[in-house]
Scaffold this active site. Sequence first.
Site, PDB file in Angstrom:
ATOM      1  N   ARG A 151       0.829  -1.204   0.000  1.00  0.00           N
ATOM      2  CA  ARG A 151       0.000   0.000   0.000  1.00  0.00           C
ATOM      3  C   ARG A 151       0.868   1.260   0.000  1.00  0.00           C
ATOM      4  NH1 ARG A 151      -3.196   2.726   4.203  1.00  0.00           N
ATOM      5  NH2 ARG A 151      -4.992   3.724   3.209  1.00  0.00           N
ATOM      6  N   HIS A 160       0.538   4.216  -2.710  1.00  0.00           N
ATOM      7  CA  HIS A 160       0.276   5.592  -2.298  1.00  0.00           C
ATOM      8  C   HIS A 160       1.437   6.520  -2.652  1.00  0.00           C
ATOM      9  CE1 HIS A 160      -3.423   5.342   0.516  1.00  0.00           C
ATOM     10  NE2 HIS A 160      -3.440   4.338  -0.334  1.00  0.00           N
ATOM     11  N   ASN A 205      -3.646   8.955   4.026  1.00  0.00           N
ATOM     12  CA  ASN A 205      -2.423   8.404   4.622  1.00  0.00           C
ATOM     13  C   ASN A 205      -2.368   8.502   6.144  1.00  0.00           C
ATOM     14  OD1 ASN A 205      -1.475   7.907   2.018  1.00  0.00           O
ATOM     15  ND2 ASN A 205      -0.346   9.833   1.884  1.00  0.00           N
ATOM     16  N   HIS A 208      -6.109  -6.169  -2.309  1.00  0.00           N
ATOM     17  CA  HIS A 208      -6.946  -6.272  -1.106  1.00  0.00           C
ATOM     18  C   HIS A 208      -7.167  -7.717  -0.664  1.00  0.00           C
ATOM     19  CE1 HIS A 208      -8.860  -1.986  -1.457  1.00  0.00           C
ATOM     20  NE2 HIS A 208      -7.592  -1.975  -1.086  1.00  0.00           N
TER      21      HIS A 208
END
Length: 317
Positions: free
Chosen positions: A61, A65, A93, A192
């Site tokens: 992740r 990001h 975040n 996910h």
Amino acid sequence: MAVHSNRALLLALLSLLLCSVHGQLSNNFYKKTCPNVQSIVRSVMTQAVAKEPRMGASILRLFFHDCFVQGCDASILLDDTATFTGEKNAGPNANSVRGFEVIDTIKTQVEASCNATVSCADIVALAARDGVNLLGGPTWNVPLGRRDAKTASQSAANANLPGPDSSLANLISVFGSKGFTAREMTALSGAHTIGQTRCQLFRNRIFNEANINSSFATMRQQTCPQTGGDNNVAPIDVQSPTTFDNAYYVNLVNKKGLFHSDQELFNGGSQDKLVQRYSKDANLFANDFAKAMVKMGNLSPLTGNNGEIRLNCRKVN
């Protein structure tokens, strides 16, 4: 003769253009300057995932990001200071992105092996790949040669990262703006299949949405009440939260997507058939995911004389 020279010039220009598009990244970028970098990253990630399996998802992740904001330039790693506002406290975040200490550990060991040579951006890309692989997912060659940003953008982090309430149209649009097809977006959403998330991000779905398996909703409501418990966590993949597999898509077919944005991929829309294919063909998903991850790693990298090689991933030199 002039025609031939013009053609040669055109080919040379085209070659330069292609290099700049791909950021001149290469699989053997550190072959001579830091031959141990991949084994160092693998070693630290092996320890981190053994200690806490969730860390594989957290680093993945972190990579996502980072790349969706200014490109894959490690801008997400920069700490706020009195005179500098980074991305860590942007909405998507804050109190959410984690794994910074693992990247610090890798960086310290890499610096000891080959000082001022390997970028934090490359370390994040390698760590994300290893985190996926250590949890049973595919592996892939990570093109290297990124350099680190001297800037960050909290506003871009707030604007560019899709949220858990996103519609299918929004997901296709956001990923499309970064050059990804709807198929690549659906494959990348398979990230996910690992990781956990906080109650406040899925509360509305488990209490208010109709296209959800009722027993699944009831189970999640036990640790995520209608009020309070915002930070209680639940696995995103109810079946195998610490194994990188295709169970995420099986869950979607069974209306057990935890986020609204997850279930949007299988809700009578354009991605239904692909979700069904992934739910039945783990290899197809793994191959598509690996290819899409390489493409993500190629998002606007800083190369050549742009950026720098940070000595400490948390601050510019």
